[in-house]
Design a protein around this motif. Sequence first.
Motif, PDB file in Angstrom:
ATOM      1  N   ARG A  80       0.847  -1.190   0.000  1.00 51.62           N
ATOM      2  CA  ARG A  80       0.000   0.000   0.000  1.00 51.62           C
ATOM      3  C   ARG A  80       0.885   1.244   0.000  1.00 51.62           C
ATOM      4  NH1 ARG A  80      -4.334  -1.940   4.611  1.00 51.62           N
ATOM      5  NH2 ARG A  80      -5.565  -3.275   3.231  1.00 51.62           N
ATOM      6  N   GLU A  81       0.530   2.219  -0.821  1.00 51.27           N
ATOM      7  CA  GLU A  81       1.315   3.448  -0.906  1.00 51.27           C
ATOM      8  C   GLU A  81       0.714   4.519  -0.026  1.00 51.27           C
ATOM      9  OE1 GLU A  81       2.273   4.661  -4.879  1.00 51.27           O
ATOM     10  OE2 GLU A  81       2.453   2.588  -5.548  1.00 51.27           O
ATOM     11  N   ASP A  83      -0.079   8.373   1.149  1.00 50.24           N
ATOM     12  CA  ASP A  83      -0.383   9.615   0.440  1.00 50.24           C
ATOM     13  C   ASP A  83       0.287  10.829   1.082  1.00 50.24           C
ATOM     14  OD1 ASP A  83      -1.876  10.182   2.718  1.00 50.24           O
ATOM     15  OD2 ASP A  83      -3.811  10.202   1.687  1.00 50.24           O
ATOM     16  N   LYS A  85      -0.442  12.094   3.893  1.00 52.41           N
ATOM     17  CA  LYS A  85      -1.390  12.787   4.764  1.00 52.41           C
ATOM     18  C   LYS A  85      -2.013  11.818   5.771  1.00 52.41           C
ATOM     19  CE  LYS A  85      -3.319  14.046   0.945  1.00 52.41           C
ATOM     20  NZ  LYS A  85      -4.273  14.477  -0.059  1.00 52.41           N
ATOM     21  N   TYR A  88      -3.381   5.607   3.256  1.00 55.78           N
ATOM     22  CA  TYR A  88      -2.734   4.604   2.404  1.00 55.78           C
ATOM     23  C   TYR A  88      -3.762   4.122   1.390  1.00 55.78           C
ATOM     24  CZ  TYR A  88       0.985   4.270   5.891  1.00 55.78           C
ATOM     25  OH  TYR A  88       2.016   4.548   6.743  1.00 55.78           O
ATOM     26  N   ASP A  89      -3.293   3.744   0.206  1.00 55.31           N
ATOM     27  CA  ASP A  89      -4.182   3.131  -0.782  1.00 55.31           C
ATOM     28  C   ASP A  89      -4.819   1.892  -0.150  1.00 55.31           C
ATOM     29  OD1 ASP A  89      -3.431   4.956  -2.718  1.00 55.31           O
ATOM     30  OD2 ASP A  89      -1.912   3.626  -3.584  1.00 55.31           O
TER      31      ASP A  89
END
Length: 185
Positions: A80-81, A83, A85, A88-89
């Motif tokens: 998971r990437e 963001d 902020k 996460y995806d």
Amino acid sequence: MTGKALTSGIPGADANGIYKVTTSKDGGVASAALSGLAPSVTRIWGNNSVADISVGKAQPSVALTINFLAHDVLAAILGREADGKGGYDLEGHPVDVAVEIVSETVAGGGIHFGFYDGYVTAGDLSLGTNNENETRVNDALTFTPFANDDNHVGKIYYDGETGFDQSVIDKEIFGVTPASSSTNG
């Protein structure tokens, strides 16, 4: 599939990229259900009886339950990437992960199940409300290994066997030379 397990990007991992789930940091592994370790068997029939047996390949899978795996570690192994902020995806991009699961034998001593490479996927979660008892949701994960170039998915090691050495597992399963020992927690 890269054929090489993730060796960087896991927060709290040792110098070789090995992350150890601990009781103090992650609440420990609550369960690891290994299935598909036995090869498939197909009966070959002829003249109304079993004439032969075809033995296939094992198709292992590991259902892991970890009490509260650190969210950044969970994100890393699920691909998971972030963001930037705090988010996460939800859907990650699979990353190659090697896994070692250790348990105790009835006779004493450890048994180590090592898998060379595979993907971790998240399971379903069922969130609930607290009542007089706290409701907790554990991290439910599935690890699915794939075969290496020799068409093997892993090995079983017994630490009571003559010649057992954890550094052999580190080299054979994780593909690394042992770094200074780290407890990660």
